[in-house]
Enzyme design. Sequence first.
Site, short mmCIF file in Angstrom:
data_model
loop_
_atom_site.label_atom_id
_atom_site.label_comp_id
_atom_site.label_asym_id
_atom_site.label_seq_id
_atom_site.Cartn_x
_atom_site.Cartn_y
_atom_site.Cartn_z
N TYR A 136 0.79 -1.05 0.14
CA TYR A 136 0.14 -0.19 0.00
C TYR A 136 0.83 1.36 0.08
CZ TYR A 136 -3.86 -2.85 0.95
OH TYR A 136 -5.00 -3.94 0.52
N LYS A 209 3.70 -14.99 4.32
CA LYS A 209 4.05 -15.91 3.10
C LYS A 209 5.51 -15.74 2.87
CE LYS A 209 2.10 -18.48 -0.14
NZ LYS A 209 1.47 -19.77 0.34
N ASP A 242 -2.59 -18.36 3.22
CA ASP A 242 -3.53 -19.34 2.64
C ASP A 242 -3.82 -20.18 3.68
OD1 ASP A 242 -0.63 -20.01 2.80
OD2 ASP A 242 -1.22 -21.45 1.08
N ASP A 266 -5.96 -7.08 4.79
CA ASP A 266 -6.90 -6.65 4.16
C ASP A 266 -7.76 -7.65 3.77
OD1 ASP A 266 -8.59 -4.92 2.73
OD2 ASP A 266 -7.18 -4.34 1.28
N ASP A 270 -11.81 -9.41 5.82
CA ASP A 270 -13.34 -9.65 5.24
C ASP A 270 -13.73 -11.09 5.39
OD1 ASP A 270 -13.05 -7.08 4.41
OD2 ASP A 270 -13.18 -7.51 2.37
#
Length: 373
Positions: A136, A209, A242, A266, A270
């Site tokens: 970002y 990751k 993941d 982010d 959700d």
Amino acid sequence: MQHRVAAIGGDGIGPEIVAAGREVLDAAGERYGFDIAWTEFDIGAERYLKTGELLTEEDIRELSKFSAIYFGAIGDDRVKPGILEKGILLAIRFHFDQFINLRPIKLLDGVATPLANKGPEDIDFVVVRENTEDFYVGIGSRLTGKREKKTLEVVRDIYNVRFGLDVETDAEELAYQIGVVTRAGAERAIRYAFDLAAAREKKVTSVDKANVLSDVYGLWRDVFTDVAAGYPDVKTEFNFVDAVTMWFVKNPEWFDVVVTPNMFGDIITDLGAMIQGGLGLAPGGNINPSGTSMFEPIHGSAPKYRGQDVANPLATVWAGSMLLDHLGEHEAAAAVLRAIERSILDGYVPRDMGGAKKTSEVGRYLAGLVKTV
């Protein structure tokens, strides 16, 4: 005691849900002996369309006088996507160095979750998302072969050397985005997570990751390990992003405090919103512990419902509870959350939760409940 709070309704349903939230917070203040002095700011699509102004220097100067901002929603069909979001919402987050995005993932009594055989005792954790770094930071570009052929050739050569290939390409367009993690940026977010866990169930899960993006998230892991050494009573674990999406669904009860770089935060928050009942029940805080912080629902502005008094204000009211907690009004914050839960159990909810109550009606009902629960 008086608290000065800035209010930005923003776009679409934003002004309506903030109005409902303000009514509830004012009622909490009446019960617990404090007053909120609200200052409204006209920042959003309407002003932009009239004047071309997004977030002005004057806005920033005035907002800096407040320790908290109560924010509704941003986004308007008349404005190209990204202009308002980057020029207002992200600009506030970055200018005030709101380096923590705090997202409670908590299933309230009376709310259905899509997860089979899970209840409120299973879904009660917090995601701490680093809020100012990673992908970002805005470093990137799109290159076209006709205009930037030399750059494309350099990128191709770097790629070939990296993978031991000899690829000839006449690619006409290439895009790149750079994620940045600094030791200082990672450390302050991770330390915030450990401090939070020390007051909860004393467990922190780090998400990354690092098995593939080993440089940027390798640093994240190193910092996490260094910070963890100073909290011997807090249990720790690493999850790849993941894998953590799988465990959020299968075993949400495993988690207490989850800390994550910006991009992955982010995404997984959700998912967290869905397992706690949906976007209408998902609040968020953009935190600078020593500066101006901002509290908002995570859902969008829903322009088609603007002015209809049908939007769900519960996420905004919950964000208001977080705002009160940030101001040190812990009892009042807890009362607001109890009122939300009571309203749901009473069936006094808007239509997206199966009820028939208007936005303003839910706000008034919660304001009455918060004085008694």
